[in-house]
Design a protein around this motif. Structure first.
Motif, PDB file in Angstrom:
ATOM      1  N   UNK A 157       0.830  -1.204   0.000  1.00 52.55           N
ATOM      2  CA  UNK A 157       0.000   0.000   0.000  1.00 52.55           C
ATOM      3  C   UNK A 157       0.868   1.259   0.000  1.00 52.55           C
ATOM      4  N   UNK A 158       1.952   1.225   0.758  1.00 53.57           N
ATOM      5  CA  UNK A 158       2.875   2.368   0.783  1.00 53.57           C
ATOM      6  C   UNK A 158       3.443   2.609  -0.610  1.00 53.57           C
ATOM      7  N   UNK A 159       3.811   1.522  -1.285  1.00 59.52           N
ATOM      8  CA  UNK A 159       4.345   1.655  -2.645  1.00 59.52           C
ATOM      9  C   UNK A 159       3.289   2.223  -3.583  1.00 59.52           C
ATOM     10  N   UNK A 160       2.059   1.730  -3.466  1.00 61.19           N
ATOM     11  CA  UNK A 160       0.973   2.214  -4.325  1.00 61.19           C
ATOM     12  C   UNK A 160       0.745   3.706  -4.118  1.00 61.19           C
ATOM     13  N   UNK A 161       0.694   4.138  -2.854  1.00 65.78           N
ATOM     14  CA  UNK A 161       0.476   5.556  -2.560  1.00 65.78           C
ATOM     15  C   UNK A 161       1.635   6.389  -3.093  1.00 65.78           C
ATOM     16  N   UNK A 162       2.847   5.932  -2.888  1.00 61.89           N
ATOM     17  CA  UNK A 162       4.010   6.667  -3.386  1.00 61.89           C
ATOM     18  C   UNK A 162       4.004   6.806  -4.894  1.00 61.89           C
ATOM     19  N   UNK A 163       3.632   5.756  -5.580  1.00 60.30           N
ATOM     20  CA  UNK A 163       3.601   5.819  -7.043  1.00 60.30           C
ATOM     21  C   UNK A 163       2.481   6.727  -7.548  1.00 60.30           C
ATOM     22  N   UNK A 177       4.479  10.131  -7.667  1.00 62.30           N
ATOM     23  CA  UNK A 177       5.155   9.805  -8.913  1.00 62.30           C
ATOM     24  C   UNK A 177       6.485   9.102  -8.719  1.00 62.30           C
ATOM     25  N   UNK A 178       6.654   8.389  -7.625  1.00 65.60           N
ATOM     26  CA  UNK A 178       7.910   7.697  -7.365  1.00 65.60           C
ATOM     27  C   UNK A 178       8.047   6.467  -8.264  1.00 65.60           C
TER      28      UNK A 178
END
Length: 89
Positions: free
Chosen positions: A63-69, A73-74
């Motif tokens: 979820x952290x990765x999804x939010x960051x992306x 735009x990470x």
């Protein structure tokens, strides 16, 4: 008899004149209470959503990765981002 009826009428008018403004004020305050109760309910629901989001951010790395992306735009090292721009007519 007429004197008693007139004095009763005058007494009734005086009582109404004294208590009617406070009754109106009480009704206004009740409406404000209802509005505040609605706002409290909405804020409590919003708070629950934030708590769920916080829990996911603390415990779920996907979820952290999804939010960051999505929001920041990470990207991972070595990835390339392609933006598709629609054709304007």
């Amino acid at each position: 008899m007429l004197k008693n009826a007139l004095s009763l009428f005058i007494l009734t008018v005086i009582i109404l004149a004294l208590f009617l403004p406070s009754y109106s004020t009480m009704q206004d305050l009740k409406e404000k209470n209802r509005e505040y109760a609605r706002r409290i309910t909405a804020l409590e629901e919003r708070n629950k959503k934030f708590e769920q989001e916080r829990y996911l951010l603390l415990t779920d790395p996907d979820y952290v990765e999804k939010v960051g992306r999505e929001t920041m735009g990470l990207i991972r090292p070595g990835e390339t981002v392609y933006k598709i721009v629609p054709v304007q007519k």
